[in-house]
Scaffold this motif. Sequence first.
Motif, PDB file in Angstrom:
ATOM      1  N   GLU A 238     -70.729 -22.385 -35.818  1.00  0.00           N
ATOM      2  CA  GLU A 238     -72.117 -22.737 -35.514  1.00  0.00           C
ATOM      3  C   GLU A 238     -72.280 -23.250 -34.092  1.00  0.00           C
ATOM      4  O   GLU A 238     -73.265 -22.918 -33.412  1.00  0.00           O
ATOM      5  CB  GLU A 238     -72.602 -23.784 -36.513  1.00  0.00           C
ATOM      6  N   ILE A 239     -71.324 -24.054 -33.626  1.00  0.00           N
ATOM      7  CA  ILE A 239     -71.482 -24.629 -32.280  1.00  0.00           C
ATOM      8  C   ILE A 239     -70.924 -23.716 -31.192  1.00  0.00           C
ATOM      9  O   ILE A 239     -70.990 -24.050 -30.007  1.00  0.00           O
ATOM     10  CB  ILE A 239     -70.821 -26.024 -32.181  1.00  0.00           C
ATOM     11  N   GLY A 240     -70.358 -22.567 -31.595  1.00  0.00           N
ATOM     12  CA  GLY A 240     -69.949 -21.567 -30.606  1.00  0.00           C
ATOM     13  C   GLY A 240     -68.504 -21.584 -30.182  1.00  0.00           C
ATOM     14  O   GLY A 240     -68.161 -21.006 -29.143  1.00  0.00           O
ATOM     15  N   VAL A 241     -67.628 -22.215 -30.973  1.00  0.00           N
ATOM     16  CA  VAL A 241     -66.205 -22.231 -30.610  1.00  0.00           C
ATOM     17  C   VAL A 241     -65.332 -21.751 -31.778  1.00  0.00           C
ATOM     18  O   VAL A 241     -64.178 -22.132 -31.890  1.00  0.00           O
ATOM     19  CB  VAL A 241     -65.753 -23.642 -30.157  1.00  0.00           C
ATOM     20  N   GLY A 242     -65.895 -20.906 -32.630  1.00  0.00           N
ATOM     21  CA  GLY A 242     -65.116 -20.381 -33.751  1.00  0.00           C
ATOM     22  C   GLY A 242     -63.909 -19.587 -33.306  1.00  0.00           C
ATOM     23  O   GLY A 242     -62.893 -19.531 -34.015  1.00  0.00           O
ATOM     24  N   HIS A 243     -63.982 -18.992 -32.104  1.00  0.00           N
ATOM     25  CA  HIS A 243     -62.865 -18.189 -31.591  1.00  0.00           C
ATOM     26  C   HIS A 243     -61.682 -19.044 -31.145  1.00  0.00           C
ATOM     27  O   HIS A 243     -60.611 -18.513 -30.852  1.00  0.00           O
ATOM     28  CB  HIS A 243     -63.329 -17.326 -30.420  1.00  0.00           C
ATOM     29  N   PHE A 244     -61.845 -20.367 -31.117  1.00  0.00           N
ATOM     30  CA  PHE A 244     -60.730 -21.244 -30.758  1.00  0.00           C
ATOM     31  C   PHE A 244     -59.687 -21.319 -31.879  1.00  0.00           C
ATOM     32  O   PHE A 244     -58.576 -21.796 -31.645  1.00  0.00           O
ATOM     33  CB  PHE A 244     -61.237 -22.658 -30.458  1.00  0.00           C
ATOM     34  N   LYS A 245     -60.061 -20.884 -33.085  1.00  0.00           N
ATOM     35  CA  LYS A 245     -59.135 -20.880 -34.228  1.00  0.00           C
ATOM     36  C   LYS A 245     -58.617 -22.292 -34.542  1.00  0.00           C
ATOM     37  O   LYS A 245     -57.443 -22.482 -34.864  1.00  0.00           O
ATOM     38  CB  LYS A 245     -57.952 -19.932 -33.986  1.00  0.00           C
TER      39      LYS A 245
END
Length: 319
Positions: A238-245
Amino acid sequence: QPSRQPLTELQAGRGAMNLDLMAASVKPATARQYKTGLDKFIRFIHLSHTPINTPREMDCAMTAFIAKEYSEGGAKSTCVNALSAIAMVTHDFSFRLALRSLRGWGRVQPAVQRPPMPKEVMVVMVETFIMKADIHMAALVLLGFYGFLRISEPLAMKWEDVSPPSRLAMSGEGGAIRLPKSKTGSNQSIRMSSRLFWRLMRQLRDQAGAIAPLTGDERIFNMSYPKVADKLKATLVEIGVGHFKLTCHSMRHGGATSHFLETGDIGYIQAQGRWASMRSLRNYVQSGKSLLLALAIPREVKERARRFLDKVNLGTNNL
């Protein structure tokens, strides 16, 4: 040929592992993992009708077990735990073939460290949970980050395990948290000086007390690990850092790394996180990876973190 029967020793020792002094020398959770790996290895022996009458045959059987787990996509840790349990039960540490197989597995599939959670991401997550009135998750994130905790530790906490700052007037700033259940033993404790965390805890206690008088035996975070992990993952996306895993354990990594970058106080980190050795702590303090992640944080996330800190009138070190 040795006169002893390794498999007989293994089966007899499995039931007595919790009473063995060697088993008592490892952490309780580690001993349980050893026993789980050992049980799986013994099932493999029975199903494959593998004869084991000598230490050499034991080594060959363990090597075959490792090969099977690898080919079926199993966990290397299961094999490591099984081998450690065998060595503990039989007092035989000469597993040359099995150890070489494990080294080969490690080279083919190197272990991947969990990324540390950047502090800005933690701050925005806390703000997001507060905006959603999910005070439990907001407090849990702060506790995991600043307490350097495994997520299973706060999930086992009860109200009787919490001593707010007001009760520690003679022992400096902050309050105390007892950890009734921990990988490294029972009834350990940490200090928490986050003012926002204690505000949220007072709010949770007032809410719980309004429903029914508290006895102290009630769990604070009445959630399961999968539920916490799902909420964490959804909020990161949701906050835009899902790709950080990032994972639940990233809070423990991120809190330790953030504190080291800010203060360089490795002694405090080891004591607060209850790491037994500096060697294990080094796997958690990932300064380089944290700085690289910081460069990849979206600008709007950094701005949200700064505005939230200003709004609650708390310095970064006192959040």
